[in-house]
Design a protein around this motif. Structure first.
Motif, short mmCIF file in Angstrom:
data_model
loop_
_atom_site.label_atom_id
_atom_site.label_comp_id
_atom_site.label_asym_id
_atom_site.label_seq_id
_atom_site.Cartn_x
_atom_site.Cartn_y
_atom_site.Cartn_z
N PRO A 11 1.49 2.28 -18.26
CA PRO A 11 1.61 1.65 -19.66
C PRO A 11 0.59 2.49 -20.65
CG PRO A 11 1.05 -0.10 -18.10
CD PRO A 11 1.01 1.17 -17.41
N GLN A 12 -0.17 2.99 -20.28
CA GLN A 12 -1.35 3.83 -21.21
C GLN A 12 -0.31 5.15 -21.61
OE1 GLN A 12 -1.66 3.48 -17.77
NE2 GLN A 12 -2.31 5.48 -17.15
N GLY A 13 0.69 5.52 -20.78
CA GLY A 13 1.32 6.85 -21.30
C GLY A 13 2.68 6.42 -22.13
N ARG A 14 2.96 5.00 -22.39
CA ARG A 14 4.02 4.97 -22.95
C ARG A 14 3.92 4.70 -24.59
NH1 ARG A 14 6.69 0.54 -21.55
NH2 ARG A 14 5.05 -0.36 -20.43
N SER A 15 4.99 4.76 -25.35
CA SER A 15 4.69 4.47 -26.72
C SER A 15 5.37 3.01 -26.84
CB SER A 15 5.62 5.35 -27.54
OG SER A 15 5.98 5.05 -28.95
N HIS A 16 4.44 2.21 -27.65
CA HIS A 16 4.84 0.77 -28.19
C HIS A 16 5.27 0.98 -29.61
CE1 HIS A 16 4.06 -1.14 -24.38
NE2 HIS A 16 3.21 -0.31 -24.41
N SER A 17 5.68 2.24 -30.46
CA SER A 17 5.93 2.35 -31.78
C SER A 17 7.03 1.45 -31.95
CB SER A 17 6.02 3.60 -32.22
OG SER A 17 6.98 4.32 -31.26
N GLU A 18 7.99 1.32 -31.17
CA GLU A 18 9.33 0.68 -31.52
C GLU A 18 9.04 -0.64 -31.77
OE1 GLU A 18 8.60 2.22 -28.65
OE2 GLU A 18 9.57 4.19 -28.80
N PHE A 19 7.83 -1.47 -31.44
CA PHE A 19 7.64 -2.78 -31.81
C PHE A 19 7.03 -2.74 -33.14
CE2 PHE A 19 6.57 -2.73 -26.95
CZ PHE A 19 7.95 -2.69 -26.66
N ALA A 20 6.80 -1.86 -33.75
CA ALA A 20 6.12 -2.10 -35.06
C ALA A 20 6.85 -3.06 -35.98
CB ALA A 20 5.82 -0.80 -35.67
N SER A 21 8.09 -3.09 -35.82
CA SER A 21 8.98 -3.97 -36.76
C SER A 21 8.75 -5.30 -36.52
CB SER A 21 10.44 -3.58 -36.70
OG SER A 21 10.67 -3.94 -35.16
N GLN A 22 8.07 -5.86 -35.27
CA GLN A 22 7.56 -7.39 -35.30
C GLN A 22 6.28 -7.45 -35.53
OE1 GLN A 22 8.99 -8.89 -31.61
NE2 GLN A 22 10.38 -10.27 -33.10
N LEU A 132 14.25 -7.61 -29.74
CA LEU A 132 13.91 -5.91 -29.96
C LEU A 132 15.12 -5.31 -29.05
CD1 LEU A 132 10.35 -6.13 -28.84
CD2 LEU A 132 11.19 -5.62 -31.12
N PRO A 133 16.43 -5.47 -29.62
CA PRO A 133 17.50 -4.80 -29.08
C PRO A 133 17.67 -3.22 -29.07
CG PRO A 133 18.21 -5.55 -31.30
CD PRO A 133 16.66 -6.20 -30.67
N GLU A 134 16.76 -2.46 -30.01
CA GLU A 134 16.94 -1.33 -30.16
C GLU A 134 15.63 -0.59 -29.37
OE1 GLU A 134 19.56 0.39 -31.32
OE2 GLU A 134 20.29 -1.59 -31.77
N ALA A 135 14.68 -1.23 -28.78
CA ALA A 135 13.32 -0.75 -28.40
C ALA A 135 13.75 -0.08 -26.92
CB ALA A 135 12.59 -1.99 -28.29
N TRP A 136 13.63 1.13 -26.91
CA TRP A 136 13.57 1.91 -25.62
C TRP A 136 12.86 1.21 -24.49
CZ3 TRP A 136 10.05 4.30 -23.07
CH2 TRP A 136 8.95 4.83 -23.96
N PRO A 137 11.26 1.03 -24.77
CA PRO A 137 10.85 0.49 -23.64
C PRO A 137 11.18 -0.89 -22.99
CG PRO A 137 9.50 1.13 -25.46
CD PRO A 137 10.68 1.01 -25.89
N VAL A 138 12.01 -1.46 -23.79
CA VAL A 138 12.58 -2.83 -23.45
C VAL A 138 13.91 -2.58 -22.44
CG1 VAL A 138 13.44 -5.04 -23.65
CG2 VAL A 138 11.95 -4.26 -25.41
N ARG A 168 15.37 9.33 -29.91
CA ARG A 168 14.88 9.20 -31.28
C ARG A 168 13.63 9.10 -31.84
NH1 ARG A 168 19.91 6.24 -30.35
NH2 ARG A 168 18.79 4.17 -30.34
N ASP A 169 12.77 8.48 -30.74
CA ASP A 169 11.33 8.24 -31.12
C ASP A 169 10.45 9.51 -31.17
OD1 ASP A 169 8.89 6.82 -31.30
OD2 ASP A 169 9.04 6.19 -29.28
N ALA A 170 10.08 9.76 -32.48
CA ALA A 170 9.19 10.99 -32.46
C ALA A 170 7.71 10.59 -32.03
CB ALA A 170 9.16 11.31 -34.06
N ASN A 171 7.57 9.51 -31.85
CA ASN A 171 6.20 9.19 -31.38
C ASN A 171 6.00 9.08 -29.70
OD1 ASN A 171 4.86 8.79 -34.00
ND2 ASN A 171 6.15 6.94 -34.13
N ALA A 172 6.92 9.06 -29.11
CA ALA A 172 7.20 9.18 -27.88
C ALA A 172 6.31 10.40 -27.09
CB ALA A 172 8.41 8.73 -27.04
N GLY A 173 5.47 10.25 -26.04
CA GLY A 173 4.68 11.22 -25.58
C GLY A 173 5.42 11.76 -24.39
#
Length: 230
Positions: A11-22, A132-138, A168-173
């Motif tokens: 989990p520490q290596g994954r981006s959760h930026s997609e969740f910002a909309s919530q 969160l239908p568009e969130a890649w981590p989901v 499409r996620d510029a913040n994904a590491g």
């Protein structure tokens, strides 16, 4: 080659930026200003990899507003690797406080996947997808659960969605991208689509040549070459 196992998540290596909309939900809007400010400071601390400061700010927020779903979920993310039981308790509390907060379901799905409870993971991942239908981590967590349940065709559909989303996620590491490519690779191996699997494993190595998935990716590539040369 036989069934290849899904990776243990990092989990520490994954981006959760997609969740910002919530981050702004009715539950969050009910939080007193001081609690919201503490959560904002906790988020900044997380971005700066200062988990100790983040934890302190979350404690402040929850002392003011114990049913703050965002704060409970962030605290669970901080604790999910070292103390998944406590993290699960926080997530269940967050869901009771705000049943529409998809992030809590998504993180709970990740914990269940890590503890090899794919059926429970899938229930929570499907719930997260509603919000969160568009969130890649989901989609990634959904694919992990489906793969462990030997539902490879559905798993491939979900990991394809994760690949599209992360691109499409510029913040994904790099670690996040490597993890998604690796999972797609092992799903493809079990689907006997070996040429495509090889490309995905090479992509995982390219993304993070010295990362934790580089060695297992190279090992699988060697096994694929050995199988084809027989």
């Amino acid at each position: 080659m036989g069934q290849v196992q899904a990776p243990q998540d990092e989990p520490q290596g994954r981006s959760h930026s997609e969740f910002a909309s919530q981050l702004v939900t009715p539950n969050a809007l009910r939080a007193p200003g001081k609690a919201q400010h503490a959560v904002d400071k906790a988020l900044k601390a997380v971005l700066h990899h200062d988990s100790q400061d983040a934890a302190k700010e979350l404690e402040r927020a929850l002392a003011i507003y114990p049913d703050y779903a965002t704060a409970l979920t962030l605290r669970a993310i901080l604790n999910m690797t070292r103390d998944p039981v406590t993290a699960t308790t926080d997530l269940e509390h967050a869901i009771r406080a705000d049943p529409t907060y998809g992030v809590a379901y998504a993180v709970l799905a990740s914990i269940y996947n890590d503890s090899q409870q794919p059926a429970n993971a899938l229930v929570n991942a499907n719930k997260a997808l509603q919000f969160l239908p568009e969130a890649w981590p989901v989609h990634y967590e959904t694919a992990r659960a489906l793969f462990c349940l030997h539902r490879n065709e559905r798993a491939l559909q979900e990991i394809n969605e994760a690949i599209r989303g992360i691109s499409r996620d510029a913040n994904a590491g790099a670690g996040s991208r490597a993890t998604v490519h690796y999972l797609r690779g092992i799903i493809l191996i079990n689907q006997h689509e070996l040429s495509e699997a090889r490309r995905e494993l090479k992509e995982a190595i390219k993304e993070e040549p010295t990362g934790s998935l580089a060695q297992p990716s190279n090992q699988l590539l060697a096994r694929l070459s050995s199988t084809e040369n027989r």
